[in-house]
Design a protein around this motif. Structure first.
Motif, PDB file in Angstrom:
ATOM      1  N   GLY A  57       8.031  -5.799  -5.147  1.00 35.42           N
ATOM      2  CA  GLY A  57       7.591  -6.940  -4.324  1.00 35.42           C
ATOM      3  C   GLY A  57       8.664  -7.985  -4.109  1.00 35.42           C
ATOM      4  N   PHE A  58       9.835  -7.723  -4.605  1.00 33.41           N
ATOM      5  CA  PHE A  58      10.971  -8.629  -4.446  1.00 33.41           C
ATOM      6  C   PHE A  58      12.236  -7.804  -4.455  1.00 33.41           C
ATOM      7  CE2 PHE A  58      14.370 -11.399  -5.715  1.00 33.41           C
ATOM      8  CZ  PHE A  58      14.078 -12.603  -5.123  1.00 33.41           C
ATOM      9  N   GLN A  62      15.981 -13.389   0.303  1.00 36.34           N
ATOM     10  CA  GLN A  62      15.669 -13.033  -1.084  1.00 36.34           C
ATOM     11  C   GLN A  62      16.647 -11.983  -1.604  1.00 36.34           C
ATOM     12  OE1 GLN A  62      11.515 -12.005  -1.622  1.00 36.34           O
ATOM     13  NE2 GLN A  62      10.789 -13.971  -0.841  1.00 36.34           N
ATOM     14  N   ASP A  64      -7.083  -9.899  -0.784  1.00 38.25           N
ATOM     15  CA  ASP A  64      -6.339 -10.000   0.474  1.00 38.25           C
ATOM     16  C   ASP A  64      -6.312  -8.664   1.229  1.00 38.25           C
ATOM     17  OD1 ASP A  64      -4.724  -8.771  -1.391  1.00 38.25           O
ATOM     18  OD2 ASP A  64      -2.910  -9.883  -0.881  1.00 38.25           O
ATOM     19  N   ASP A 115       1.925  -9.637  -8.743  1.00 41.45           N
ATOM     20  CA  ASP A 115       1.151  -9.819  -9.976  1.00 41.45           C
ATOM     21  C   ASP A 115       1.391 -11.201 -10.561  1.00 41.45           C
ATOM     22  OD1 ASP A 115       0.223  -7.257  -9.722  1.00 41.45           O
ATOM     23  OD2 ASP A 115       1.597  -6.387 -11.205  1.00 41.45           O
ATOM     24  N   TYR A 141      -0.906 -18.807   1.561  1.00 37.51           N
ATOM     25  CA  TYR A 141       0.011 -17.822   2.148  1.00 37.51           C
ATOM     26  C   TYR A 141      -0.448 -16.412   1.810  1.00 37.51           C
ATOM     27  CZ  TYR A 141       3.088 -21.832   2.759  1.00 37.51           C
ATOM     28  OH  TYR A 141       3.603 -23.042   3.121  1.00 37.51           O
ATOM     29  N   GLY A 148       0.794  -1.225   0.000  1.00 38.49           N
ATOM     30  CA  GLY A 148       0.000   0.000   0.000  1.00 38.49           C
ATOM     31  C   GLY A 148       0.825   1.273   0.000  1.00 38.49           C
ATOM     32  N   VAL A 162       8.912 -18.318  -5.210  1.00 41.38           N
ATOM     33  CA  VAL A 162       9.189 -16.969  -5.690  1.00 41.38           C
ATOM     34  C   VAL A 162      10.498 -16.932  -6.476  1.00 41.38           C
ATOM     35  CG1 VAL A 162       9.557 -14.606  -4.960  1.00 41.38           C
ATOM     36  CG2 VAL A 162       7.961 -16.031  -3.733  1.00 41.38           C
ATOM     37  N   ARG A 217      11.867  -9.474  -0.501  1.00 37.32           N
ATOM     38  CA  ARG A 217      11.004  -9.175   0.634  1.00 37.32           C
ATOM     39  C   ARG A 217      11.597  -9.594   1.961  1.00 37.32           C
ATOM     40  NH1 ARG A 217       5.933  -8.387  -1.981  1.00 37.32           N
ATOM     41  NH2 ARG A 217       4.253  -7.886  -0.537  1.00 37.32           N
ATOM     42  N   VAL A 242       5.011 -16.157   0.640  1.00 40.22           N
ATOM     43  CA  VAL A 242       4.958 -17.498   0.071  1.00 40.22           C
ATOM     44  C   VAL A 242       6.378 -18.065   0.111  1.00 40.22           C
ATOM     45  CG1 VAL A 242       3.047 -16.811  -1.432  1.00 40.22           C
ATOM     46  CG2 VAL A 242       5.335 -16.892  -2.356  1.00 40.22           C
ATOM     47  N   ARG A 282      -8.829  -5.444  -2.795  1.00 39.88           N
ATOM     48  CA  ARG A 282      -8.365  -6.682  -3.409  1.00 39.88           C
ATOM     49  C   ARG A 282      -8.700  -7.833  -2.470  1.00 39.88           C
ATOM     50  NH1 ARG A 282      -2.210  -6.210  -4.493  1.00 39.88           N
ATOM     51  NH2 ARG A 282      -2.057  -7.518  -2.632  1.00 39.88           N
TER      52      ARG A 282
HETATM   53  P1  ADP Z   1       1.298  -5.744  -1.442  1.00 40.61           P
HETATM   54  O1  ADP Z   1       2.062  -4.629  -2.102  1.00 40.61           O
HETATM   55  O2  ADP Z   1      -0.086  -5.341  -1.035  1.00 40.61           O
HETATM   56  O3  ADP Z   1       2.083  -6.463  -0.400  1.00 40.61           O
HETATM   57  P2  ADP Z   1       1.887  -7.704  -3.487  1.00 40.61           P
HETATM   58  O4  ADP Z   1       1.106  -7.795  -4.731  1.00 40.61           O
HETATM   59  O5  ADP Z   1       3.305  -7.213  -3.581  1.00 40.61           O
HETATM   60  O6  ADP Z   1       0.996  -6.785  -2.551  1.00 40.61           O
HETATM   61  O7  ADP Z   1       1.922  -9.107  -2.724  1.00 40.61           O
HETATM   62  C1  ADP Z   1       0.747  -9.810  -2.378  1.00 40.61           C
HETATM   63  C2  ADP Z   1       1.102 -11.123  -1.670  1.00 40.61           C
HETATM   64  O8  ADP Z   1       1.901 -11.957  -2.549  1.00 40.61           O
HETATM   65  C3  ADP Z   1       1.975 -10.969  -0.420  1.00 40.61           C
HETATM   66  O9  ADP Z   1       1.210 -10.707   0.725  1.00 40.61           O
HETATM   67  C4  ADP Z   1       2.661 -12.345  -0.363  1.00 40.61           C
HETATM   68  O10 ADP Z   1       1.811 -13.334   0.144  1.00 40.61           O
HETATM   69  C5  ADP Z   1       2.914 -12.673  -1.816  1.00 40.61           C
HETATM   70  N1  ADP Z   1       4.248 -12.228  -2.287  1.00 40.61           N
HETATM   71  C6  ADP Z   1       4.506 -11.244  -3.192  1.00 40.61           C
HETATM   72  N2  ADP Z   1       5.836 -11.104  -3.396  1.00 40.61           N
HETATM   73  C7  ADP Z   1       6.441 -12.027  -2.599  1.00 40.61           C
HETATM   74  C8  ADP Z   1       7.802 -12.394  -2.332  1.00 40.61           C
HETATM   75  N3  ADP Z   1       8.833 -11.757  -2.923  1.00 40.61           N
HETATM   76  N4  ADP Z   1       8.045 -13.395  -1.454  1.00 40.61           N
HETATM   77  C9  ADP Z   1       7.057 -14.032  -0.843  1.00 40.61           C
HETATM   78  N5  ADP Z   1       5.742 -13.742  -1.029  1.00 40.61           N
HETATM   79  C10 ADP Z   1       5.436 -12.759  -1.888  1.00 40.61           C
END
Ligand code: ADP
Length: 187
Positions: free
Chosen positions: A87-88, A94, A133, A33, A52, A10, A64, A90, A59, A131
């Motif tokens: 998102g990576f 990683q 989640d 995505d 997860y 967010g 990943v 995290r 996850v 969304r």
């Molecule tokens: P946000 O920005 O709201 O966290 P994302 O789209 O980046 O949303 O991620 C949504 C979900 O996908 C995370 O809560 C997690 O469960 C999973 N996820 C995304 N990227 C990773 C990652 N690099 N490693 C592990 N889980 C991931």
């Protein structure tokens, strides 16, 4: 240009992605995505990842990592302008894996852009987004996971001299302007 977008769920990373792509011609890899696409397609990987994601937990690493390896291999050869990761990484494992991967293809990161937004604002934004989640309990857990596992990367990348912070509040245009000022410096 090879950059990582770092910030709590967010914090607005996804919102700024298109503008960064338009201006700098980079390609993007967004693990969230990619994971949602796997879930939607009902693949085995998606089925493993879904619980997860629903709980707001990370996850497992192997899921990943495979996606990232594929994504990077494709991007590294198809787009000479570079890439942007959302998102990576995290967590520290990683981040270290990413360093190794990028060293192997001789394409180290140029910059890590940290989106700074306070948690109160984030909860408000995510509750408005809706969304699957984005319910209050999962949001709270995702923030906890961010604080515990992802926030240490701020120091990790600061030590490497790669971190730049942008304030992630204000209008989308304001935030975009701050980002472009930083990226134009290194472009
Ligand atoms: P946000 O920005 O709201 O966290 P994302 O789209 O980046 O949303 O991620 C949504 C979900 O996908 C995370 O809560 C997690 O469960 C999973 N996820 C995304 N990227 C990773 C990652 N690099 N490693 C592990 N889980 C991931």
């Amino acid at each position: 240009m090879r950059i990582v977008l770092l910030g709590a769920p967010g914090s607005g990373k996804g919102t700024q992605t298109d503008a960064i792509i338009a201006r700098h011609g980079v390609s993007t890899v967004a693990t969230g995505d990619l994971l949602r696409a796997e879930v939607a397609a009902g693949t085995e990987l998606g089925q493993r990842a879904k619980p997860y994601m629903d709980a707001g937990e990370l996850v497992p690493f192997d899921i990943v990592l495979g996606m990232i390896e594929n994504g990077l291999k494709t991007l590294a050869v198809t787009n000479p302008r570079g890439f942007m990761m959302d998102g990576f990484p995290r967590d520290l494992a990683q981040a270290e894996a990413l360093d190794k991967l990028l060293a192997k293809i001789n394409q180290p990161l140029d910059l890590v852009l940290f989106f700074e937004v306070d948690y109160e604002e984030i909860v408000k934004r995510l509750l408005g987004r809706g969304r699957a989640d984005d319910n209050e309990e999962t949001i709270r857990n995702r923030l906890r996971v961010f604080e515990e596992k992802t926030a240490p990367l701020i120091e990790y990348y600061t030590r490497k001299g790669l971190l730049r912070t942008v304030r992630g509040t204000g209008t989308i245009e304001d935030i975009g302007a701050r980002i472009h000022a930083v990226l134009d410096e290194i472009a």
